[in-house]
Motif scaffolding. Sequence first.
Motif, PDB file in Angstrom:
ATOM      1  N   ALA A  91       8.592 -43.907 -45.333  1.00 25.14           N
ATOM      2  CA  ALA A  91       7.238 -44.633 -44.679  1.00 25.14           C
ATOM      3  C   ALA A  91       7.694 -46.075 -43.933  1.00 25.14           C
ATOM      4  N   ALA A  92       8.893 -46.552 -44.534  1.00 24.18           N
ATOM      5  CA  ALA A  92       9.123 -47.852 -43.698  1.00 24.18           C
ATOM      6  C   ALA A  92       9.637 -47.671 -42.315  1.00 24.18           C
ATOM      7  N   VAL A  93      10.227 -46.528 -42.023  1.00 22.21           N
ATOM      8  CA  VAL A  93      10.623 -46.301 -40.619  1.00 22.21           C
ATOM      9  C   VAL A  93       9.345 -46.373 -39.504  1.00 22.21           C
ATOM     10  N   PRO A  94       8.266 -45.808 -39.578  1.00 23.62           N
ATOM     11  CA  PRO A  94       7.037 -46.021 -38.617  1.00 23.62           C
ATOM     12  C   PRO A  94       6.476 -47.161 -38.959  1.00 23.62           C
ATOM     13  N   MET A 151      18.908 -46.316 -44.980  1.00 20.51           N
ATOM     14  CA  MET A 151      18.399 -45.621 -46.430  1.00 20.51           C
ATOM     15  C   MET A 151      17.140 -44.624 -45.958  1.00 20.51           C
ATOM     16  N   PHE A 152      16.960 -44.445 -44.706  1.00 24.82           N
ATOM     17  CA  PHE A 152      15.928 -43.262 -44.301  1.00 24.82           C
ATOM     18  C   PHE A 152      16.712 -42.113 -44.476  1.00 24.82           C
ATOM     19  N   ALA A 181      17.352 -36.851 -39.989  1.00 21.17           N
ATOM     20  CA  ALA A 181      17.162 -38.283 -40.143  1.00 21.17           C
ATOM     21  C   ALA A 181      18.216 -38.954 -39.558  1.00 21.17           C
ATOM     22  N   VAL A 182      19.742 -38.506 -39.838  1.00 15.02           N
ATOM     23  CA  VAL A 182      20.703 -39.040 -39.217  1.00 15.02           C
ATOM     24  C   VAL A 182      20.869 -39.129 -37.908  1.00 15.02           C
TER      25      VAL A 182
END
Length: 211
Positions: A91-94, A151-152, A181-182
């Motif tokens: 959730a930190a990505v958006p 961390m994603f 994700a990578v």
Amino acid sequence: MSPPADEPDDIDDGGVSDGTDHPVEFDAPTGATDDGGTVDDTGGDGPDAVSASTDTAGSDAPETTTESLRRTLDDLLPEADADSRWWYWIAAVPVYFLIALVGGAVAAGLFLFAGLLDVVGLSGLASFSTFLVLGTVASLFGIVGLVVAIMFPVATYVDARAIEALDGEWTPDPVLWSLLAVVAVLVTNFVVSVPLSLYYLYRRHEALGTP
């Protein structure tokens, strides 16, 4: 003088005479067959032997790249259950992307205001001070972005593996999701990471009710 004894007839079928009119016959060897072949008395051609051969062949099958990668990641990354908070990193990505957009707009406004102050009479002092402050903030924000980028994929693997272990209606492949994700982070610089993370969180919500 007694008459000579009759000589025994030759045994045409390969038997041996014992001196009487009844030939002595020998049983064929156990391994012999009517068509000249041989039979393995140990039962090597039976179903058990076929099953054992299949099991041996299956155990000697080479490990696939996906299986090898998953075994390596399982050894390196921690275990977690579906109730853990690893999805916070996803959730930190958006959230990070949204803050970056808002911060960029605010920085542009501050630079514009500082430029107006310099025109009034500060002689570039306002622009220079604004550059130092915003440069420091941007550097710290960049470090935070690097942590989120690392961390994603890690959090995606750990969380997807925990959900997969539940064997519910949604069983995400942790290797596939972490690789996506990578690629999203390295190739698209968060452009694809945002919709990818949002879609993952949506599927997670549908399966578990969180977030």
